[in-house]
Design a protein around this motif. Structure first.
Motif, PDB file in Angstrom:
ATOM      1  N   CYS A 125       0.838  -1.206   0.000  1.00  0.00           N
ATOM      2  CA  CYS A 125       0.000   0.000   0.000  1.00  0.00           C
ATOM      3  C   CYS A 125       0.870   1.252   0.000  1.00  0.00           C
ATOM      4  O   CYS A 125       0.593   2.219  -0.729  1.00  0.00           O
ATOM      5  N   LEU A 126       1.932   1.274   0.816  1.00  0.00           N
ATOM      6  CA  LEU A 126       2.825   2.431   0.855  1.00  0.00           C
ATOM      7  C   LEU A 126       3.522   2.632  -0.485  1.00  0.00           C
ATOM      8  O   LEU A 126       3.663   3.777  -0.947  1.00  0.00           O
ATOM      9  N   LEU A 130       3.181   5.938  -2.760  1.00  0.00           N
ATOM     10  CA  LEU A 130       4.363   6.693  -3.184  1.00  0.00           C
ATOM     11  C   LEU A 130       4.424   6.823  -4.705  1.00  0.00           C
ATOM     12  O   LEU A 130       4.797   7.885  -5.222  1.00  0.00           O
ATOM     13  N   VAL A 131       4.059   5.782  -5.437  1.00  0.00           N
ATOM     14  CA  VAL A 131       4.045   5.852  -6.899  1.00  0.00           C
ATOM     15  C   VAL A 131       3.011   6.859  -7.368  1.00  0.00           C
ATOM     16  O   VAL A 131       3.273   7.665  -8.281  1.00  0.00           O
ATOM     17  N   ILE A 132       1.849   6.852  -6.734  1.00  0.00           N
ATOM     18  CA  ILE A 132       0.801   7.811  -7.106  1.00  0.00           C
ATOM     19  C   ILE A 132       1.266   9.237  -6.823  1.00  0.00           C
ATOM     20  O   ILE A 132       1.125  10.133  -7.672  1.00  0.00           O
ATOM     21  N   GLY A 134       4.378  10.314  -6.514  1.00  0.00           N
ATOM     22  CA  GLY A 134       5.460  10.619  -7.453  1.00  0.00           C
ATOM     23  C   GLY A 134       4.924  10.944  -8.833  1.00  0.00           C
ATOM     24  O   GLY A 134       5.404  11.872  -9.505  1.00  0.00           O
ATOM     25  N   GLY A 135       3.963  10.198  -9.294  1.00  0.00           N
ATOM     26  CA  GLY A 135       3.340  10.458 -10.598  1.00  0.00           C
ATOM     27  C   GLY A 135       2.652  11.813 -10.628  1.00  0.00           C
ATOM     28  O   GLY A 135       2.734  12.548 -11.618  1.00  0.00           O
ATOM     29  N   TYR A 136       1.971  12.156  -9.550  1.00  0.00           N
ATOM     30  CA  TYR A 136       1.290  13.449  -9.463  1.00  0.00           C
ATOM     31  C   TYR A 136       2.294  14.594  -9.557  1.00  0.00           C
ATOM     32  O   TYR A 136       2.101  15.552 -10.317  1.00  0.00           O
ATOM     33  N   PHE A 137       3.380  14.531  -8.776  1.00  0.00           N
ATOM     34  CA  PHE A 137       4.376  15.602  -8.793  1.00  0.00           C
ATOM     35  C   PHE A 137       5.090  15.673 -10.146  1.00  0.00           C
ATOM     36  O   PHE A 137       5.413  16.763 -10.628  1.00  0.00           O
ATOM     37  N   THR A 138       5.333  14.543 -10.781  1.00  0.00           N
ATOM     38  CA  THR A 138       5.940  14.543 -12.117  1.00  0.00           C
ATOM     39  C   THR A 138       5.007  15.217 -13.110  1.00  0.00           C
ATOM     40  O   THR A 138       5.431  16.064 -13.907  1.00  0.00           O
ATOM     41  N   TYR A 139       3.736  14.865 -13.055  1.00  0.00           N
ATOM     42  CA  TYR A 139       2.744  15.482 -13.939  1.00  0.00           C
ATOM     43  C   TYR A 139       2.666  16.978 -13.685  1.00  0.00           C
ATOM     44  O   TYR A 139       2.638  17.774 -14.626  1.00  0.00           O
ATOM     45  N   LYS A 140       2.636  17.360 -12.424  1.00  0.00           N
ATOM     46  CA  LYS A 140       2.528  18.785 -12.055  1.00  0.00           C
ATOM     47  C   LYS A 140       3.752  19.554 -12.553  1.00  0.00           C
ATOM     48  O   LYS A 140       3.616  20.665 -13.076  1.00  0.00           O
ATOM     49  N   THR A 141       4.949  18.980 -12.405  1.00  0.00           N
ATOM     50  CA  THR A 141       6.179  19.639 -12.845  1.00  0.00           C
ATOM     51  C   THR A 141       6.170  19.812 -14.361  1.00  0.00           C
ATOM     52  O   THR A 141       6.511  20.894 -14.877  1.00  0.00           O
ATOM     53  N   ILE A 142       5.772  18.784 -15.100  1.00  0.00           N
ATOM     54  CA  ILE A 142       5.713  18.872 -16.563  1.00  0.00           C
ATOM     55  C   ILE A 142       4.686  19.911 -16.989  1.00  0.00           C
ATOM     56  O   ILE A 142       4.932  20.716 -17.891  1.00  0.00           O
TER      57      ILE A 142
END
Length: 154
Positions: A125-126, A130-132, A134-142
């Motif tokens: 679950c952790l 963390l993947v979710i 990380g994916g959110y912050f990557t999307y936000k940065t792009i």
């Protein structure tokens, strides 16, 4: 036991079945079939397996398995009644001393450990969280970089 083995062997030969056919059909090694036919009481791993095999083998050969098992039980009674009380006491004492000795650890003697199923689930679950994130912050940065480039160009 020799008489039982001979009876089984004679029945098998009179039908025309080979030891290999018996072993394949009854799921035992050919050497075990031969040892039982010779009257070897130690042909299988224990007396219960031997008794079950004799029962199955006599059914397989079309013999009256009740009669064969009765004969085996009589043999077993005679065999065990010949063991002296001193031998029984020695065997009991030997078993007690073996139990007190430290057991050898091997894959065959180890007791299976109970697996804790909750901790692996929490870890998974952790990892997913963390993947979710990380994916959110990557999307936000792009997305922010794309906006910044469009503001500079436009």
């Amino acid at each position: 036991m020799i008489e039982i083995g001979e009876k089984l062997k004679e029945a098998r030969e009179s039908i025309g079945i080979t030891v290999e056919e018996v072993s394949e059909d009854l799921k035992v090694r050919p050497s075990q079939v031969e040892e039982v036919e010779k009257g070897n009481i130690k042909a299988l791993k224990d007396i219960f397996s031997l008794k079950n095999f004799i029962r199955d083998y006599s059914k397989y050969l079309g013999l009256s398995y009740d009669d064969v098992i009765d004969e085996f039980n009589e043999y077993l009674f005679d065999y065990t009644s010949q063991i002296s009380l001193e031998d029984i006491k020695k065997a009991r004492n030997k078993d007690d001393s073996v139990k007190k000795e430290k057991k050898v650890i091997s894959p065959y003697t180890m007791e299976p450990k109970k697996k804790n199923k909750i901790i692996p689930r929490i870890i998974w679950c952790l990892i997913i969280i963390l993947v979710i994130i990380g994916g959110y912050f990557t999307y936000k940065t792009i997305a922010d970089n794309n906006r910044a480039e469009s503001n500079v160009l436009g």
